[in-house]
Design a protein around this motif. Structure first.
Motif, PDB file in Angstrom:
ATOM      1  N   SER A  74     -13.049 -41.491 -43.426  1.00 20.58           N
ATOM      2  CA  SER A  74     -13.526 -40.157 -44.026  1.00 20.58           C
ATOM      3  C   SER A  74     -12.836 -39.475 -45.596  1.00 20.58           C
ATOM      4  O   SER A  74     -12.876 -38.992 -46.260  1.00 20.58           O
ATOM      5  N   ALA A  75     -11.208 -39.953 -45.253  1.00 19.24           N
ATOM      6  CA  ALA A  75     -10.674 -40.156 -46.566  1.00 19.24           C
ATOM      7  C   ALA A  75     -11.204 -41.046 -47.718  1.00 19.24           C
ATOM      8  O   ALA A  75     -11.510 -42.205 -47.783  1.00 19.24           O
ATOM      9  N   ASP A  76     -10.394 -40.464 -48.891  1.00 22.40           N
ATOM     10  CA  ASP A  76     -10.523 -40.659 -50.318  1.00 22.40           C
ATOM     11  C   ASP A  76      -9.950 -41.969 -50.984  1.00 22.40           C
ATOM     12  O   ASP A  76      -9.967 -42.056 -51.879  1.00 22.40           O
ATOM     13  N   GLN A  77      -8.844 -41.917 -50.053  1.00 21.04           N
ATOM     14  CA  GLN A  77      -7.510 -42.635 -50.887  1.00 21.04           C
ATOM     15  C   GLN A  77      -7.400 -43.731 -49.985  1.00 21.04           C
ATOM     16  O   GLN A  77      -7.397 -44.178 -48.565  1.00 21.04           O
ATOM     17  N   LEU A  78      -6.980 -45.487 -50.007  1.00 26.55           N
ATOM     18  CA  LEU A  78      -6.527 -46.632 -49.353  1.00 26.55           C
ATOM     19  C   LEU A  78      -5.490 -45.598 -48.706  1.00 26.55           C
ATOM     20  O   LEU A  78      -4.241 -45.305 -47.950  1.00 26.55           O
ATOM     21  N   ILE A  79      -6.096 -45.871 -46.789  1.00 30.53           N
ATOM     22  CA  ILE A  79      -4.498 -45.417 -45.929  1.00 30.53           C
ATOM     23  C   ILE A  79      -4.503 -46.762 -45.204  1.00 30.53           C
ATOM     24  O   ILE A  79      -5.550 -47.360 -44.440  1.00 30.53           O
ATOM     25  N   VAL A  80      -3.434 -47.320 -45.211  1.00 33.00           N
ATOM     26  CA  VAL A  80      -3.309 -48.839 -44.454  1.00 33.00           C
ATOM     27  C   VAL A  80      -2.047 -47.986 -43.054  1.00 33.00           C
ATOM     28  O   VAL A  80      -1.180 -47.667 -43.724  1.00 33.00           O
ATOM     29  N   MET A  81      -1.913 -48.944 -41.589  1.00 35.22           N
ATOM     30  CA  MET A  81      -0.848 -48.449 -40.953  1.00 35.22           C
ATOM     31  C   MET A  81      -0.213 -50.458 -40.697  1.00 35.22           C
ATOM     32  O   MET A  81      -0.939 -51.041 -40.299  1.00 35.22           O
ATOM     33  N   ILE A  82       0.975 -50.507 -41.222  1.00 36.62           N
ATOM     34  CA  ILE A  82       1.020 -51.010 -41.008  1.00 36.62           C
ATOM     35  C   ILE A  82       2.547 -51.904 -40.371  1.00 36.62           C
ATOM     36  O   ILE A  82       3.362 -51.031 -40.049  1.00 36.62           O
ATOM     37  N   THR A  83       3.152 -53.132 -39.957  1.00 36.61           N
ATOM     38  CA  THR A  83       4.354 -53.008 -39.331  1.00 36.61           C
ATOM     39  C   THR A  83       5.601 -53.270 -40.677  1.00 36.61           C
ATOM     40  O   THR A  83       4.907 -53.575 -41.300  1.00 36.61           O
ATOM     41  N   HIS A  84       6.653 -53.124 -39.853  1.00 39.49           N
ATOM     42  CA  HIS A  84       7.841 -53.351 -40.925  1.00 39.49           C
ATOM     43  C   HIS A  84       7.692 -54.876 -41.997  1.00 39.49           C
ATOM     44  O   HIS A  84       7.799 -55.093 -42.969  1.00 39.49           O
ATOM     45  N   ASP A  85       6.863 -55.707 -41.433  1.00 37.11           N
ATOM     46  CA  ASP A  85       7.098 -57.095 -42.175  1.00 37.11           C
ATOM     47  C   ASP A  85       4.912 -57.277 -42.589  1.00 37.11           C
ATOM     48  O   ASP A  85       5.896 -58.389 -43.070  1.00 37.11           O
ATOM     49  N   GLY A  86       4.781 -56.133 -42.909  1.00 35.44           N
ATOM     50  CA  GLY A  86       3.320 -56.168 -43.651  1.00 35.44           C
ATOM     51  C   GLY A  86       2.687 -56.702 -42.998  1.00 35.44           C
ATOM     52  O   GLY A  86       1.419 -56.605 -43.690  1.00 35.44           O
ATOM     53  N   ALA A  87       2.295 -56.817 -41.272  1.00 34.45           N
ATOM     54  CA  ALA A  87       1.007 -56.812 -40.638  1.00 34.45           C
ATOM     55  C   ALA A  87       0.414 -55.527 -40.306  1.00 34.45           C
ATOM     56  O   ALA A  87       0.664 -55.034 -40.121  1.00 34.45           O
ATOM     57  N   ILE A  88      -1.230 -55.596 -40.935  1.00 33.85           N
ATOM     58  CA  ILE A  88      -1.981 -54.753 -40.849  1.00 33.85           C
ATOM     59  C   ILE A  88      -1.894 -54.374 -40.107  1.00 33.85           C
ATOM     60  O   ILE A  88      -2.985 -54.990 -38.845  1.00 33.85           O
ATOM     61  N   MET A  89      -2.422 -53.644 -38.839  1.00 34.48           N
ATOM     62  CA  MET A  89      -2.833 -52.466 -38.057  1.00 34.48           C
ATOM     63  C   MET A  89      -4.177 -52.340 -37.920  1.00 34.48           C
ATOM     64  O   MET A  89      -4.667 -52.181 -36.664  1.00 34.48           O
ATOM     65  N   ALA A  90      -3.549 -51.536 -38.962  1.00 31.19           N
ATOM     66  CA  ALA A  90      -5.128 -50.637 -39.074  1.00 31.19           C
ATOM     67  C   ALA A  90      -4.929 -50.204 -40.735  1.00 31.19           C
ATOM     68  O   ALA A  90      -4.456 -50.344 -40.882  1.00 31.19           O
ATOM     69  N   ILE A  91      -6.792 -50.494 -41.266  1.00 31.92           N
ATOM     70  CA  ILE A  91      -6.805 -50.044 -42.394  1.00 31.92           C
ATOM     71  C   ILE A  91      -8.175 -49.189 -43.177  1.00 31.92           C
ATOM     72  O   ILE A  91      -8.749 -49.538 -41.806  1.00 31.92           O
ATOM     73  N   ASN A  92      -8.474 -48.576 -43.596  1.00 30.64           N
ATOM     74  CA  ASN A  92      -9.586 -47.554 -43.761  1.00 30.64           C
ATOM     75  C   ASN A  92     -10.816 -47.990 -43.826  1.00 30.64           C
ATOM     76  O   ASN A  92     -10.417 -49.569 -45.217  1.00 30.64           O
ATOM     77  N   ARG A  93     -12.284 -48.143 -44.331  1.00 34.67           N
ATOM     78  CA  ARG A  93     -12.456 -48.951 -45.137  1.00 34.67           C
ATOM     79  C   ARG A  93     -12.541 -48.723 -46.599  1.00 34.67           C
ATOM     80  O   ARG A  93     -12.820 -49.956 -47.220  1.00 34.67           O
ATOM     81  N   ILE A  94     -12.217 -47.642 -47.553  1.00 38.23           N
ATOM     82  CA  ILE A  94     -12.206 -47.612 -49.007  1.00 38.23           C
ATOM     83  C   ILE A  94     -10.971 -48.662 -48.992  1.00 38.23           C
ATOM     84  O   ILE A  94     -10.995 -49.270 -49.927  1.00 38.23           O
ATOM     85  N   GLY A  95     -10.059 -49.012 -48.352  1.00 38.87           N
ATOM     86  CA  GLY A  95      -8.660 -49.983 -48.247  1.00 38.87           C
ATOM     87  C   GLY A  95      -9.091 -51.003 -48.195  1.00 38.87           C
ATOM     88  O   GLY A  95      -8.621 -51.975 -49.057  1.00 38.87           O
TER      89      GLY A  95
END
Length: 267
Positions: free
Chosen positions: A152-173
């Motif tokens: 539902s957010a209008d901007q990129l939102i991503v959860m990553i581990t400290h070394d950059g592995a993507i755990m969750a990312i929204n559709r817009i991102g």
């Protein structure tokens, strides 16, 4: 209905902002810093605060510091709405933890758009916190809830581990990389970014990991400017949440406004 607290010592400004916001929000008004602190700590708790800077007895800078010192109010996003237009004032306001800094005279459409975006961002932050803490819920239920809020957010939102592995990312991102959230799960974010964006982001994440506090920068990608904020997320493995908003048009508009003011001052 979301609750907006408007804080301004000028009765005309309070009335104008109240009339602008009431069609979409429940509005609470405060004419002083003391009133703002009292209302912010009472029910219904504000979802967002519009805060004037220049007020007698207690200015907006002191108000936001006291809000953030109180566990009950520290997570309420604050947008400064002020006639102070110097870059130093804006930098100081943002350094105190303000979500945004909007100068007068106000442009109603822009103000409303920013309020909507910050409310969506706050909703996403709350969902991420709940995602981490609600261990009694099933993984499938929590993941579905998180994905719905992030999308539902209008901007990129991503959860990553400290070394950059993507755990969750929204559709817009995910769309910015030409892929779906499912396809990006497990990929390394830094492999997807150009060095001029990835290097400062990596440095920012390292700072957040070291200090345990959020931090932000502006970074460029594909001739666009993004305001990037990184928040630490408690738990294992160590991870952060990255928010990136495209502020290219805002930066250009602010630069144009400053030029117009300088021209008026020189004439």
């Amino acid at each position: 209905m979301k609750v907006i607290l408007v804080v301004d010592d000028d009765a005309t400004n309070l009335r104008t902002l109240g009339e602008l916001l009431r069609p979409e929000y429940r509005v609470r008004l405060a004419s002083s810093g003391e009133d703002a602190l009292r209302i912010a700590g009472s029910d219904p708790r504000p979802d967002l605060i519009l805060l004037d800077v220049m007020m007698p007895e207690m200015d907006g800078y002191e108000v936001i510091q006291r809000l953030q010192a109180n566990e009950a109010t520290r997570d309420i996003p604050v947008i400064f709405v002020t006639a102070r237009v110097n870059d130093e004032d804006e930098q100081h306001g943002l350094s105190l933890g303000a979500a945004d800094y909007i100068t007068k005279p106000l442009r109603p459409a822009i103000l409303l758009a920013r309020i909507r975006n910050h409310l969506k961002l706050k909703q996403a932050q709350d969902a991420l916190r709940d995602y981490n803490s609600a261990l009694e819920s099933s993984v499938a239920e929590r993941t579905a809830t998180l994905s719905a809020v992030l999308d539902s957010a209008d901007q990129l939102i991503v959860m990553i581990t400290h070394d950059g592995a993507i755990m969750a990312i929204n559709r817009i991102g995910a769309e910015q990389f030409g892929l779906t959230p499912t396809r990006l799960a497990g990929c390394n974010l830094f492999d997807l970014l150009p060095s001029e964006f990835g290097i400062p982001l990596a440095d920012l994440i390292a700072e957040v990991m070291d200090t345990g506090r959020s931090a932000e920068i502006d970074a460029a990608r594909d001739k666009r400017i993004f305001h990037v904020t990184v928040y630490p997320v408690p738990g294992e493995p160590p991870r952060v949440v990255v928010y990136a908003s495209d502020v290219t048009d805002k930066v250009a508009a602010d630069a144009m406004l400053r030029t117009e003011r300088e021209q008026l001052a020189a004439s």
